[in-house]
Write a protein that holds these residues in place. Structure first.
Motif, PDB file in Angstrom:
ATOM      1  N   ARG A   1       0.840  -1.201   0.000  1.00 57.93           N
ATOM      2  CA  ARG A   1       0.000   0.000   0.000  1.00 57.93           C
ATOM      3  C   ARG A   1       0.875   1.251   0.000  1.00 57.93           C
ATOM      4  O   ARG A   1       0.510   2.283   0.555  1.00 57.93           O
ATOM      5  CB  ARG A   1      -0.930  -0.012   1.220  1.00 57.93           C
ATOM      6  N   TRP A   2       2.008   1.198  -0.676  1.00 63.48           N
ATOM      7  CA  TRP A   2       2.978   2.282  -0.596  1.00 63.48           C
ATOM      8  C   TRP A   2       2.417   3.612  -1.086  1.00 63.48           C
ATOM      9  O   TRP A   2       2.687   4.663  -0.497  1.00 63.48           O
ATOM     10  CB  TRP A   2       4.256   1.932  -1.363  1.00 63.48           C
ATOM     11  N   ARG A   3       1.626   3.575  -2.160  1.00 61.17           N
ATOM     12  CA  ARG A   3       1.146   4.844  -2.706  1.00 61.17           C
ATOM     13  C   ARG A   3       0.167   5.520  -1.750  1.00 61.17           C
ATOM     14  O   ARG A   3       0.230   6.737  -1.546  1.00 61.17           O
ATOM     15  CB  ARG A   3       0.502   4.625  -4.076  1.00 61.17           C
ATOM     16  N   LEU A   4      -0.726   4.744  -1.145  1.00 60.79           N
ATOM     17  CA  LEU A   4      -1.653   5.320  -0.175  1.00 60.79           C
ATOM     18  C   LEU A   4      -0.898   5.885   1.024  1.00 60.79           C
ATOM     19  O   LEU A   4      -1.244   6.952   1.545  1.00 60.79           O
ATOM     20  CB  LEU A   4      -2.658   4.266   0.284  1.00 60.79           C
ATOM     21  N   ARG A   5       0.151   5.193   1.453  1.00 60.75           N
ATOM     22  CA  ARG A   5       0.952   5.655   2.581  1.00 60.75           C
ATOM     23  C   ARG A   5       1.696   6.947   2.219  1.00 60.75           C
ATOM     24  O   ARG A   5       1.785   7.869   3.035  1.00 60.75           O
ATOM     25  CB  ARG A   5       1.945   4.567   3.008  1.00 60.75           C
ATOM     26  N   ALA A   6       2.221   6.999   1.008  1.00 63.99           N
ATOM     27  CA  ALA A   6       2.933   8.216   0.587  1.00 63.99           C
ATOM     28  C   ALA A   6       1.982   9.392   0.442  1.00 63.99           C
ATOM     29  O   ALA A   6       2.322  10.533   0.787  1.00 63.99           O
ATOM     30  CB  ALA A   6       3.668   7.953  -0.727  1.00 63.99           C
ATOM     31  N   GLU A   7       0.774   9.140  -0.060  1.00 67.19           N
ATOM     32  CA  GLU A   7      -0.212  10.215  -0.168  1.00 67.19           C
ATOM     33  C   GLU A   7      -0.644  10.716   1.210  1.00 67.19           C
ATOM     34  O   GLU A   7      -0.843  11.930   1.408  1.00 67.19           O
ATOM     35  CB  GLU A   7      -1.417   9.731  -0.968  1.00 67.19           C
ATOM     36  N   ALA A   8      -0.775   9.805   2.162  1.00 72.13           N
ATOM     37  CA  ALA A   8      -1.129  10.212   3.528  1.00 72.13           C
ATOM     38  C   ALA A   8      -0.014  11.067   4.131  1.00 72.13           C
ATOM     39  O   ALA A   8      -0.278  12.062   4.818  1.00 72.13           O
ATOM     40  CB  ALA A   8      -1.388   8.980   4.394  1.00 72.13           C
ATOM     41  N   LEU A   9       1.219  10.709   3.859  1.00 68.45           N
ATOM     42  CA  LEU A   9       2.346  11.493   4.352  1.00 68.45           C
ATOM     43  C   LEU A   9       2.381  12.872   3.684  1.00 68.45           C
ATOM     44  O   LEU A   9       2.688  13.879   4.325  1.00 68.45           O
ATOM     45  CB  LEU A   9       3.645  10.731   4.091  1.00 68.45           C
ATOM     46  N   HIS A  10       2.048  12.908   2.403  1.00 69.41           N
ATOM     47  CA  HIS A  10       1.952  14.179   1.683  1.00 69.41           C
ATOM     48  C   HIS A  10       0.943  15.099   2.371  1.00 69.41           C
ATOM     49  O   HIS A  10       1.228  16.278   2.638  1.00 69.41           O
ATOM     50  CB  HIS A  10       1.538  13.887   0.241  1.00 69.41           C
ATOM     51  N   ARG A  11      -0.217  14.577   2.709  1.00 66.50           N
ATOM     52  CA  ARG A  11      -1.237  15.392   3.378  1.00 66.50           C
ATOM     53  C   ARG A  11      -0.766  15.837   4.767  1.00 66.50           C
ATOM     54  O   ARG A  11      -1.062  16.956   5.198  1.00 66.50           O
ATOM     55  CB  ARG A  11      -2.546  14.608   3.472  1.00 66.50           C
ATOM     56  N   ALA A  12      -0.042  14.961   5.462  1.00 67.54           N
ATOM     57  CA  ALA A  12       0.452  15.322   6.790  1.00 67.54           C
ATOM     58  C   ALA A  12       1.471  16.455   6.714  1.00 67.54           C
ATOM     59  O   ALA A  12       1.482  17.355   7.569  1.00 67.54           O
ATOM     60  CB  ALA A  12       1.076  14.097   7.464  1.00 67.54           C
ATOM     61  N   PHE A  13       2.308  16.436   5.697  1.00 65.35           N
ATOM     62  CA  PHE A  13       3.265  17.527   5.514  1.00 65.35           C
ATOM     63  C   PHE A  13       2.528  18.829   5.201  1.00 65.35           C
ATOM     64  O   PHE A  13       2.891  19.890   5.715  1.00 65.35           O
ATOM     65  CB  PHE A  13       4.234  17.194   4.375  1.00 65.35           C
ATOM     66  N   ILE A  14       1.519  18.760   4.340  1.00 67.79           N
ATOM     67  CA  ILE A  14       0.764  19.966   3.995  1.00 67.79           C
ATOM     68  C   ILE A  14       0.094  20.540   5.241  1.00 67.79           C
ATOM     69  O   ILE A  14       0.096  21.760   5.462  1.00 67.79           O
ATOM     70  CB  ILE A  14      -0.274  19.650   2.900  1.00 67.79           C
TER      71      ILE A  14
END
Length: 287
Positions: free
Chosen positions: A248-261
């Motif tokens: 689920r790497w892409r979902l995890r990376a997208e969640a991290l993207h939102r957390a940074f924002i």
């Protein structure tokens, strides 16, 4: 024999310096385009969204790349001529001025002009570099003068370096870009093994590995020590838990993207090093 003399091309290996400089400039521009096109990159601009930035988008970066590309050729020619660091700085300042005209004053690529520009100068001096040669030449030819050079006192990165006592981009460049060679390139190659044919996934792997490793003054400037620690820890955890090898790497990376924002974090130093990693990968060749 000095380290640099061992790296210099033999007379029979000489090439047309003008066409070589143009090729180097194209490779630098392509590296910047590929960095921009990569998604998800936590907090960073891509064609999908503007990440943590309200003053720039993908179009801003494309305009900036087009404006500064000719100067990468100038830097390659300067490197081929053995120009000293002050001459490279003058070209870099011209590139930065062109960038600000193209973007309406927005700083999109100052860090890339510095780091990628040094690598272009090294590539101009070494038309057929072996693995590791570009970083070694930057270190041996320019390392001391990089650290002795003028500092833009009011630039965000310079303020963060003074306040938090980190070396940032100048120290990385003066040392020959060790994070690029020890972290960025291995992560890029690992990503290609994990997802053959999906180079964007490999670039995400490299980006997260760099965020988890480097002293990114952009993160310190925007998030202070707490935001800096959060960003590094979460990126390192992403890699430690499998990186893009996780199902689920892409979902995890997208969640991290939102957390940074949500925290207004933008690892611009890692983005610059990702572009430099892609440039070195193209110029020095893959293993």
């Amino acid at each position: 024999m000095s380290p640099l003399s061992a790296l210099r091309p033999r007379p029979e290996e000489d090439v047309d310096r003008s066409s070589s400089a143009d090729m180097i400039a194209r490779a630098a521009a392509q590296a910047l385009r590929l960095e921009l096109e990569t998604y998800p990159k936590p907090g960073l601009v891509s064609p999908i969204d503007s990440g943590s930035h309200a003053d720039m988008d993908a179009g801003t970066f494309r305009a900036s790349t087009a404006a500064i590309t000719p100067f990468f050729g100038d830097l390659a020619r300067a490197g081929a001529a053995g120009a000293p660091m002050p001459a490279l700085r003058r070209i870099g300042l011209q590139a930065e001025a062109a960038m600000r005209v193209a973007t309406g004053g927005v700083n999109t690529h100052r860090g890339a002009i510095f780091g990628l520009g040094l690598l272009c100068a090294a590539a101009g001096a070494l038309p057929r570099p072996i693995a590791g040669a570009l970083g070694a030449l930057v270190r041996d030819r320019y390392g001391a003068t990089i650290l002795e050079g003028p500092v833009l006192l009011h630039a965000p990165g310079a303020r963060a370096r003074r306040r938090h006592g980190v070396g940032g981009a100048p120290a990385e460049a003066a040392a020959g870009f060790p994070s690029l060679y020890r972290v960025g390139l291995p992560a890029l190659q690992r990503g290609r093994r994990l997802h053959p044919g999906d180079d964007e996934a490999a670039r995400v792997e490299a980006c997260l590995a760099l965020i988890g490793h480097i002293e990114d003054t952009n993160l310190l400037h925007r998030g202070g020590p707490e935001g800096f620690a959060f960003a590094r820890a979460e990126a390192a955890r992403f890699i430690a838990e499998g990186g893009i090898g996780h199902p689920r790497w892409r979902l995890r990376a997208e969640a991290l993207h939102r957390a940074f924002i949500a925290r207004n974090l933008s690892p611009g130093g890692a983005a610059d090093l990702l572009a430099m990693t892609l440039f070195v990968d193209a110029i020095e060749g893959r293993p």
